[in-house]
Design a protein around this motif. Structure first.
Motif, PDB file in Angstrom:
ATOM      1  N   ALA A 321      12.865  -3.197  -3.353  1.00  0.00           N
ATOM      2  CA  ALA A 321      12.241  -1.869  -3.391  1.00  0.00           C
ATOM      3  C   ALA A 321      11.051  -1.841  -4.345  1.00  0.00           C
ATOM      4  O   ALA A 321      10.014  -1.225  -4.052  1.00  0.00           O
ATOM      5  N   GLU A 325       7.051  -1.114  -3.480  1.00  0.00           N
ATOM      6  CA  GLU A 325       6.272  -0.101  -4.193  1.00  0.00           C
ATOM      7  C   GLU A 325       5.018  -0.709  -4.806  1.00  0.00           C
ATOM      8  O   GLU A 325       3.930  -0.121  -4.744  1.00  0.00           O
ATOM      9  N   HIS A 348       6.886   2.182   1.824  1.00  0.00           N
ATOM     10  CA  HIS A 348       7.034   2.928   0.567  1.00  0.00           C
ATOM     11  C   HIS A 348       7.228   4.420   0.852  1.00  0.00           C
ATOM     12  O   HIS A 348       8.086   5.071   0.242  1.00  0.00           O
ATOM     13  N   ASN A 351      10.691   4.972   2.021  1.00  0.00           N
ATOM     14  CA  ASN A 351      11.683   4.896   0.948  1.00  0.00           C
ATOM     15  C   ASN A 351      11.677   6.113   0.026  1.00  0.00           C
ATOM     16  O   ASN A 351      12.588   6.282  -0.793  1.00  0.00           O
TER      17      ASN A 351
END
Length: 438
Positions: A321, A325, A348, A351
């Motif tokens: 993750a 990002e 991104h 998420n």
């Protein structure tokens, strides 16, 4: 249900060497019989002896080249280096317009074996790597490079991720640095190549326990994390053998980034006392040396193997993750983003939360990525993920239309990447929502 292997199909892991003569059609058109005679002589006097000496076998001749198989990547590269040097010596007096020069590509892959041929994606990659090699040169995949680094009498320059014809995903490639003027030009080319998207090295974690008997656990976390991150689609993770050469050294992460041509470095430490285990970890951008993310995990000591699995799973998911990002932030500052940049920005946004606005924004990025690269499998699958998620969470009024669109694009994606697990998961959800799951 496990798919049974067809009877009579033999498979094995091999190092595949593909070679052809650069400009063969032009040479044959200009001077057919002398070209054919020179080609046959070079095969007999340079190529065949080198391959036999290094325990390879010629699988087949291809008219203007050949395909060879080895049980070792080191032996394959040594054979190629040997016959390329000998061919250069044997043709040094020939005029440029009539000189024969081979291009060589080498890859490691699981191949289907028949008596007079081998097949598979590993073979196709070797052939495509050969097509981008320079005349007289050798181009190898990253997997080959990891096996031969420091073991062969040749140096290789990282030429970055290459988009090869009919290969779904970019392939990290390395070109042999040759003597003379080529060395300067190839190393100069290397310096100009930007690190690949999603490229990372997991540096050996430090054992702070003061107990050498805990080294096995610390090394196990490092190795397992390297393996888990390398399974992330689109990632380029430096192999453990290369990463462990930095063990015990004061880490200049900027220098490591330049040496390995990676964007990110993950480093950490593990400390254990009688009752607790503490793991510190940080993700660093190698270009600037800035810390992107850091965390600490404290756990009661239990079964060490179970604990190792838990630590690695948590770290791999979190680092994944964080890398998405970081890549998305980098893409925001890119004047001319490519399809991969846009996919990271879309992921991104995806998420950021299950909201109508974030999913709409994500879909826009994936649509832009497909405008640039209409056959991009990841963009198709993530666009389907937006439609499936919007339908599953009732964030759309046109549920049947979204599910139908997702199914169509998933089937197209799976025709190019039939083993893609996320695509199969999404397709299964579509079938459940449309009452067709069996």
């Amino acid at each position: 249900m496990v798919q049974e292997r067809p009877i009579g199909i033999e498979r094995r892991l091999s190092a595949i060497l593909a070679a052809d003569v650069a400009g063969y059609s032009r040479l044959m058109h200009t001077d057919e019989e002398p070209t054919h005679a020179k080609f046959a002589a070079l095969l007999a006097n340079a190529v065949n002896p080198a391959i036999a000496e290094h325990r390879g076998r010629i699988v087949k001749n291809t008219g203007d080249g050949f395909l060879a198989e080895f049980s070792s990547a080191v032996q394959a590269v040594r054979a190629a280096v040997q016959f390329q040097k000998l061919i250069k010596e044997l043709t040094i007096g020939d005029a440029d317009e009539t000189r024969i020069a081979f291009r060589v590509g080498i890859n490691i892959g699981d191949v289907i074996v028949e008596p007079h041929d081998i097949f598979g994606d590993g073979v196709n990659k070797a052939v495509r790597l050969e097509s981008i090699a320079e005349p007289g040169g050798i181009c190898v995949s990253a997997s080959v490079y990891e096996h031969v680094r420091g073991k062969v009498d040749a140096e290789f320059a990282d030429i970055g991720e290459q988009h090869l014809k009919n290969i779904a995903h970019p392939v990290r490639a390395y070109a042999m640095i040759r003597d003379g003027g080529n060395r300067a030009s190839e190393t100069g080319r290397t310096r100009q190549v930007s690190p690949p998207h999603f490229s990372v090295v997991v540096l050996p974690f430090t054992n702070l326990s003061g107990d050498a008997e805990q080294d096995y656990f610390v090394d196990g976390v490092t190795e397992s994390l390297t393996t888990d991150l390398s399974r992330i689609r689109g990632s380029f993770v430096i192999g453990r053998h290369t990463a462990f050469t930095y063990r015990g050294k004061v880490a200049d992460l900027k220098q490591i980034g330049r040496e390995l041509n990676v964007r990110y470095a993950l480093e950490g430490s593990i400390q254990r006392d009688r009752n607790r285990l503490r793991v510190n970890v940080q993700l660093v951008e190698t270009e600037t040396g800035s810390h992107l993310w850091a965390d600490r995990f404290d756990k009661p000591v239990a079964d060490l193997l179970d604990m190792q699995d838990e630590i690695v799973a948590r770290l791999a998911n979190t680092v994944n993750a964080q890398l998405i990002e970081a890549e998305a932030r980098r893409a925001e500052n890119t004047p001319n983003p490519d399809a991969i940049d846009l996919i990271f920005r879309g992921r991104h946004s995806f998420n950021e939360g299950l909201t109508s606005s974030s999913l709409t924004q994500a879909r826009l990025y994936f649509e832009r990525a497909l405008t640039i690269d209409p056959e991009n499998v990841d963009a198709k699958i993530w666009m389907a993920a937006v439609d499936v998620t919007s339908s599953s969470t009732f964030l759309t009024d046109d549920l049947p239309l979204r599910l139908a669109a997702a199914e169509t694009i998933l089937l197209k994606a799976l025709s190019h990447a039939p083993s893609h697990p996320f695509a199969h998961l999404l397709l299964g959800i579509v079938l459940m929502h449309t009452n067709r799951a069996v």
